[in-house]
Design a protein around this motif. Structure first.
Motif, PDB file in Angstrom:
ATOM      1  N   VAL A  25     -11.072  -2.138  16.102  1.00 57.65           N
ATOM      2  CA  VAL A  25     -12.065  -1.845  15.057  1.00 57.65           C
ATOM      3  C   VAL A  25     -11.311  -1.608  13.759  1.00 57.65           C
ATOM      4  O   VAL A  25     -10.525  -0.665  13.650  1.00 57.65           O
ATOM      5  N   GLY A  26     -11.555  -2.467  12.771  1.00 56.87           N
ATOM      6  CA  GLY A  26     -10.886  -2.368  11.476  1.00 56.87           C
ATOM      7  C   GLY A  26      -9.801  -3.413  11.347  1.00 56.87           C
ATOM      8  O   GLY A  26      -8.774  -3.341  12.020  1.00 56.87           O
TER       9      GLY A  26
ATOM     10  N   VAL B 117     -13.296  -6.219  15.065  1.00 51.56           N
ATOM     11  CA  VAL B 117     -14.600  -5.954  14.442  1.00 51.56           C
ATOM     12  C   VAL B 117     -14.313  -5.421  13.043  1.00 51.56           C
ATOM     13  O   VAL B 117     -13.705  -4.348  12.903  1.00 51.56           O
TER      14      VAL B 117
ATOM     15  N   CYS C  31      -5.723  -1.950  -0.825  1.00 51.12           N
ATOM     16  CA  CYS C  31      -5.488  -0.797  -1.712  1.00 51.12           C
ATOM     17  C   CYS C  31      -4.052  -0.839  -2.207  1.00 51.12           C
ATOM     18  O   CYS C  31      -3.778  -0.552  -3.373  1.00 51.12           O
TER      19      CYS C  31
ATOM     20  N   SER D  48      -2.999  -2.179  -5.472  1.00 54.64           N
ATOM     21  CA  SER D  48      -4.195  -2.295  -6.328  1.00 54.64           C
ATOM     22  C   SER D  48      -4.013  -1.540  -7.640  1.00 54.64           C
ATOM     23  O   SER D  48      -4.648  -1.887  -8.643  1.00 54.64           O
TER      24      SER D  48
ATOM     25  N   ASP E 291     -18.901  -7.482  11.288  1.00 51.17           N
ATOM     26  CA  ASP E 291     -19.970  -6.588  11.723  1.00 51.17           C
ATOM     27  C   ASP E 291     -19.414  -5.161  11.644  1.00 51.17           C
ATOM     28  O   ASP E 291     -18.208  -4.963  11.540  1.00 51.17           O
TER      29      ASP E 291
ATOM     30  N   ARG F 245      -4.968   9.522   1.867  1.00 60.09           N
ATOM     31  CA  ARG F 245      -4.414   8.161   1.866  1.00 60.09           C
ATOM     32  C   ARG F 245      -3.422   8.007   0.717  1.00 60.09           C
ATOM     33  O   ARG F 245      -3.771   8.247  -0.434  1.00 60.09           O
TER      34      ARG F 245
ATOM     35  N   ILE G 115      -4.799   4.405  15.009  1.00 59.22           N
ATOM     36  CA  ILE G 115      -3.626   4.151  14.164  1.00 59.22           C
ATOM     37  C   ILE G 115      -4.022   4.163  12.689  1.00 59.22           C
ATOM     38  O   ILE G 115      -5.200   4.202  12.337  1.00 59.22           O
TER      39      ILE G 115
ATOM     40  N   ASP H 200      -4.458   5.273   8.725  1.00 58.51           N
ATOM     41  CA  ASP H 200      -4.861   6.479   8.001  1.00 58.51           C
ATOM     42  C   ASP H 200      -5.714   7.422   8.835  1.00 58.51           C
ATOM     43  O   ASP H 200      -5.723   8.633   8.593  1.00 58.51           O
TER      44      ASP H 200
ATOM     45  N   TYR I 215       2.356   0.833   5.034  1.00 58.88           N
ATOM     46  CA  TYR I 215       3.616   0.599   5.740  1.00 58.88           C
ATOM     47  C   TYR I 215       3.575   1.296   7.094  1.00 58.88           C
ATOM     48  O   TYR I 215       3.960   0.716   8.128  1.00 58.88           O
TER      49      TYR I 215
ATOM     50  N   ALA J 269       0.864   2.280   8.769  1.00 56.62           N
ATOM     51  CA  ALA J 269      -0.187   1.691   9.616  1.00 56.62           C
ATOM     52  C   ALA J 269       0.358   0.444  10.316  1.00 56.62           C
ATOM     53  O   ALA J 269       0.124   0.215  11.503  1.00 56.62           O
TER      54      ALA J 269
ATOM     55  N   TRP K  61       6.663   2.171  -2.270  1.00 54.20           N
ATOM     56  CA  TRP K  61       7.139   1.902  -3.621  1.00 54.20           C
ATOM     57  C   TRP K  61       6.024   2.249  -4.614  1.00 54.20           C
ATOM     58  O   TRP K  61       4.839   2.030  -4.319  1.00 54.20           O
TER      59      TRP K  61
ATOM     60  N   TRP L 107       7.944  -6.707   0.196  1.00 48.49           N
ATOM     61  CA  TRP L 107       7.226  -5.992   1.270  1.00 48.49           C
ATOM     62  C   TRP L 107       5.751  -6.402   1.277  1.00 48.49           C
ATOM     63  O   TRP L 107       5.176  -6.619   2.349  1.00 48.49           O
TER      64      TRP L 107
HETATM   65  C1  FAD Z   1      -4.590   3.123  -4.839  1.00 53.78           C
HETATM   66  C2  FAD Z   1      -3.851   2.996  -3.555  1.00 53.78           C
HETATM   67  C3  FAD Z   1      -2.551   2.518  -3.542  1.00 53.78           C
HETATM   68  C4  FAD Z   1      -1.855   2.396  -2.352  1.00 53.78           C
HETATM   69  N1  FAD Z   1      -0.574   1.924  -2.373  1.00 53.78           N
HETATM   70  C5  FAD Z   1       0.127   1.825  -1.226  1.00 53.78           C
HETATM   71  C6  FAD Z   1       1.463   1.328  -1.245  1.00 53.78           C
HETATM   72  O1  FAD Z   1       2.017   0.988  -2.294  1.00 53.78           O
HETATM   73  N2  FAD Z   1       2.120   1.241  -0.059  1.00 53.78           N
HETATM   74  C7  FAD Z   1       1.544   1.600   1.124  1.00 53.78           C
HETATM   75  O2  FAD Z   1       2.190   1.480   2.162  1.00 53.78           O
HETATM   76  N3  FAD Z   1       0.272   2.079   1.163  1.00 53.78           N
HETATM   77  C8  FAD Z   1      -0.447   2.199   0.024  1.00 53.78           C
HETATM   78  N4  FAD Z   1      -1.739   2.660   0.059  1.00 53.78           N
HETATM   79  C9  FAD Z   1      -2.322   3.138   1.345  1.00 53.78           C
HETATM   80  C10 FAD Z   1      -2.880   2.004   2.210  1.00 53.78           C
HETATM   81  O3  FAD Z   1      -3.826   1.242   1.519  1.00 53.78           O
HETATM   82  C11 FAD Z   1      -3.508   2.567   3.473  1.00 53.78           C
HETATM   83  O4  FAD Z   1      -2.683   3.582   3.987  1.00 53.78           O
HETATM   84  C12 FAD Z   1      -3.693   1.483   4.531  1.00 53.78           C
HETATM   85  O5  FAD Z   1      -4.584   0.515   4.053  1.00 53.78           O
HETATM   86  C13 FAD Z   1      -4.159   2.082   5.848  1.00 53.78           C
HETATM   87  O6  FAD Z   1      -4.370   1.069   6.795  1.00 53.78           O
HETATM   88  P1  FAD Z   1      -5.544   1.232   7.861  1.00 53.78           P
HETATM   89  O7  FAD Z   1      -5.458   0.064   8.779  1.00 53.78           O
HETATM   90  O8  FAD Z   1      -5.545   2.597   8.406  1.00 53.78           O
HETATM   91  O9  FAD Z   1      -6.873   1.147   6.957  1.00 53.78           O
HETATM   92  P2  FAD Z   1      -7.403  -0.057   6.056  1.00 53.78           P
HETATM   93  O10 FAD Z   1      -6.314  -0.942   5.616  1.00 53.78           O
HETATM   94  O11 FAD Z   1      -8.275   0.560   5.027  1.00 53.78           O
HETATM   95  O12 FAD Z   1      -8.306  -0.892   7.055  1.00 53.78           O
HETATM   96  C14 FAD Z   1      -9.454  -0.314   7.635  1.00 53.78           C
HETATM   97  C15 FAD Z   1     -10.480  -1.411   7.829  1.00 53.78           C
HETATM   98  O13 FAD Z   1     -11.476  -0.943   8.741  1.00 53.78           O
HETATM   99  C16 FAD Z   1     -12.731  -1.424   8.331  1.00 53.78           C
HETATM  100  N5  FAD Z   1     -13.730  -0.550   8.960  1.00 53.78           N
HETATM  101  C17 FAD Z   1     -13.860   0.794   8.817  1.00 53.78           C
HETATM  102  N6  FAD Z   1     -14.852   1.249   9.604  1.00 53.78           N
HETATM  103  C18 FAD Z   1     -15.359   0.163  10.253  1.00 53.78           C
HETATM  104  C19 FAD Z   1     -16.403  -0.001  11.205  1.00 53.78           C
HETATM  105  N7  FAD Z   1     -17.117   1.028  11.648  1.00 53.78           N
HETATM  106  N8  FAD Z   1     -16.673  -1.250  11.661  1.00 53.78           N
HETATM  107  C20 FAD Z   1     -15.964  -2.318  11.212  1.00 53.78           C
HETATM  108  N9  FAD Z   1     -14.956  -2.217  10.303  1.00 53.78           N
HETATM  109  C21 FAD Z   1     -14.656  -0.982   9.846  1.00 53.78           C
HETATM  110  C22 FAD Z   1     -12.663  -1.354   6.814  1.00 53.78           C
HETATM  111  O14 FAD Z   1     -13.603  -2.241   6.235  1.00 53.78           O
HETATM  112  C23 FAD Z   1     -11.216  -1.765   6.540  1.00 53.78           C
HETATM  113  O15 FAD Z   1     -11.072  -3.155   6.293  1.00 53.78           O
HETATM  114  C24 FAD Z   1      -2.469   2.775  -1.127  1.00 53.78           C
HETATM  115  C25 FAD Z   1      -3.780   3.262  -1.137  1.00 53.78           C
HETATM  116  C26 FAD Z   1      -4.462   3.379  -2.335  1.00 53.78           C
HETATM  117  C27 FAD Z   1      -5.874   3.903  -2.321  1.00 53.78           C
END
Ligand code: FAD
Length: 438
Positions: free
Chosen positions: A39-40, A64, A73, A76, A106, A191, A320, A322, A334, A336, A366, A419
């Motif tokens: 999921v995600g 999903v 992000c 961004s 979905d 985050r 896993i 955030d 990184y 994640a 970075w 990276w």
């Molecule tokens: C401004 C900003 C700058 C950043 N810069 C850096 C950086 O330079 N280096 C770095 O390492 N990290 C950076 N990060 C952090 C990084 O973006 C996150 O730590 C990372 O994306 C976490 O990965 P994740 O898989 O946990 O979540 P995400 O990458 O957010 O993925 C989660 C996914 O799950 C989906 N989802 C959630 N709930 C559901 C559901 N119920 N059903 C279906 N889909 C769902 C979402 O749509 C999303 O696509 C930054 C964050 C921000 C906000």
């Protein structure tokens, strides 16, 4: 089948060790037909899916993901400074689909851990043998009086990239020269710990180059922050007179507790009130809602077993990225990605009938301060004990210092770009990130 040596390679030379829980018998996986649901489809989820499907195509892998296109992000903030296009942050799922991964657009609405099934918004039920939750974050809107999902359309958080990122940029562009931009920063954990300060540099860079009479006022719920020395040096060196940083101290609590979107006003815990032309509210956060409703959370975040990111609360589920609380690893793309590699190997170990790998995790973050001037922070992490608790112990930590040469900073910048390319290839099976300017 994957042997021990290949697992080592998969994890970048990691040694292997015994003793990790197995939830499905190896023969069931070896015959094929085993189902892994993720999921995600972000930094964490995409990585798990790609590795499992690449290494063991007979496994049925489903992602999903609620959004058809992923907007990162990470990097961004560069968009606000004019160093990256919005389009260059967007990535499709075509690369993962090409590998044979079933990407379902979905929303997962519920997990039935007893029946081992994921329910979705359109009414589909997806059975699984193993479930990986990587849903990222949600917001604690009620932590700030007056803030809500509706209020974020006026005072954007831009802490989930996409329309919110564009909204904040459009507001900055529409603001008159001489305007006040306010940014509110939450307490830990959240985050990307250095993210707000990189954003401050990038917004200030935009103001300096387009609206030099304007200011950026930061209200921060914390007394200290990540890479503080090098960031504060950059605030002074590049953005003196633009950035006004207010850290919480013994006298003033600069935690923003109330906002009034109509008046465009924020109020801190110690009573400071300020109106802004643009207000970027970064609210306190929680694990993505689906991880909480699945029963994986304790409070706002999901505790995990450091050796493999299995949920400490629900059997057969990994959490896993955030959404997990992985003391002392920060929340970053990184990390994640790093969790994703270990989880993929843990699932694949059952297929190989081999012992799971000794996990080694890594982080590097970075942050861009100005053109070709980046700083970094990072460490390796291994499972260990501290004060009787299982944690991830940092090893060989490093952080950029004040006064580094332009050459060091340019090298950091180049590393950060490389990276970005690597993680997009890893999580989306897309090798075009370095060349794609959008
Ligand atoms: C401004 C900003 C700058 C950043 N810069 C850096 C950086 O330079 N280096 C770095 O390492 N990290 C950076 N990060 C952090 C990084 O973006 C996150 O730590 C990372 O994306 C976490 O990965 P994740 O898989 O946990 O979540 P995400 O990458 O957010 O993925 C989660 C996914 O799950 C989906 N989802 C959630 N709930 C559901 C559901 N119920 N059903 C279906 N889909 C769902 C979402 O749509 C999303 O696509 C930054 C964050 C921000 C906000």
């Amino acid at each position: 089948m994957i042997d021990r040596r290949e697992f080592g390679q998969l994890l970048g030379g990691t040694a292997l060790a015994a003793a990790s829980p197995r939830w499905i018998a190896a023969p069931a996986l070896a015959k094929g037909g085993a189902k892994v649901v993720i999921v995600g489809g972000g930094a964490g989820g995409g990585t798990v899916a790609r590795i499992i499907k690449t290494e063991a195509p007979q496994i049925d892998v489903t992602i999903v993901e609620q959004r058809p296109i992923y907007t990162s992000c990470f990097n961004s903030n560069h968009f606000f400074g004019g160093f990256r296009s919005f389009a260059s942050l967007q990535h499709s799922y075509d690369g993962l689909k090409k590998l044979g991964i079933n990407v379902v657009t979905d929303t997962a609405t519920g997990i039935d851990a007893g029946k081992k099934a994921v329910n979705t918004a359109v009414g589909t039920t997806l059975p699984y043998d193993r479930l990986v939750l990587s849903p990222g974050i949600d917001f604690k809107y009620d932590a700030i009086e007056g803030y809500s999902a509706a209020a974020s359309e006026i005072m954007p958080h831009a802490w989930k990239a996409g329309p919110q990122t564009l909204l904040l940029m459009r507001q900055l562009e529409a603001m008159e020269d001489g305007g006040v931009v306010i940014m509110t920063v939450p307490g830990n954990p959240y985050r990307c710990p250095p993210g707000p300060y990189e954003r401050a540099c990038m917004i200030a860079h935009y103001l300096k180059t387009h609206k030099p009479k304007s200011k950026l006022v930061i209200f921060d719920a914390k007394p200290t922050f990540s890479k503080q020395g090098a960031f504060e040096e950059a605030f002074e060196r590049y953005y003196a007179g633009i950035i006004d940083l207010n850290l919480t101290n013994e006298i003033d609590d600069f935690r923003v507790v109330r906002v009034d979107p109509k008046a465009m006003q924020v109020e801190t815990a110690s009573g400071t009130k300020l109106k802004g032309a643009v207000v970027n509210v970064i609210p306190p956060q929680t694990a993505g809602a689906i991880a909480i409703s699945a029963g994986c959370a304790e409070g706002a975040w999901c505790p995990i077993k450091p050796e493999n990111f299995a949920s400490a609360k629900v059997d057969g589920v990994y959490v896993i990225g955030d959404a997990a609380i992985a003391v002392e690893m920060p929340k970053s793309a990184y990390t994640a990605n790093s969790h994703g590699k270990v989880v993929a190997a843990d699932i694949l170990a059952a297929l190989a009938g081999s012992d799971p790998a000794i996990p080694r995790y890594r982080n590097t973050c970075w942050s861009l301060l100005a053109a070709e001037d980046s700083i970094k922070i990072g460490a390796d992490y291994t499972p260990g004990e501290h004060d009787g608790k299982q944690i991830l112990v940092p090893d060989h930590p490093f952080v950029s210092q004040k006064g580094e040469t332009a050459e060091v900073r340019r090298k950091n910048y180049a590393e950060g770009l490389a990276w970005y390319h690597a993680i997009i290839a890893d999580a989306f099976n897309d090798n075009t990130a370095l060349t794609h300017k959008g």
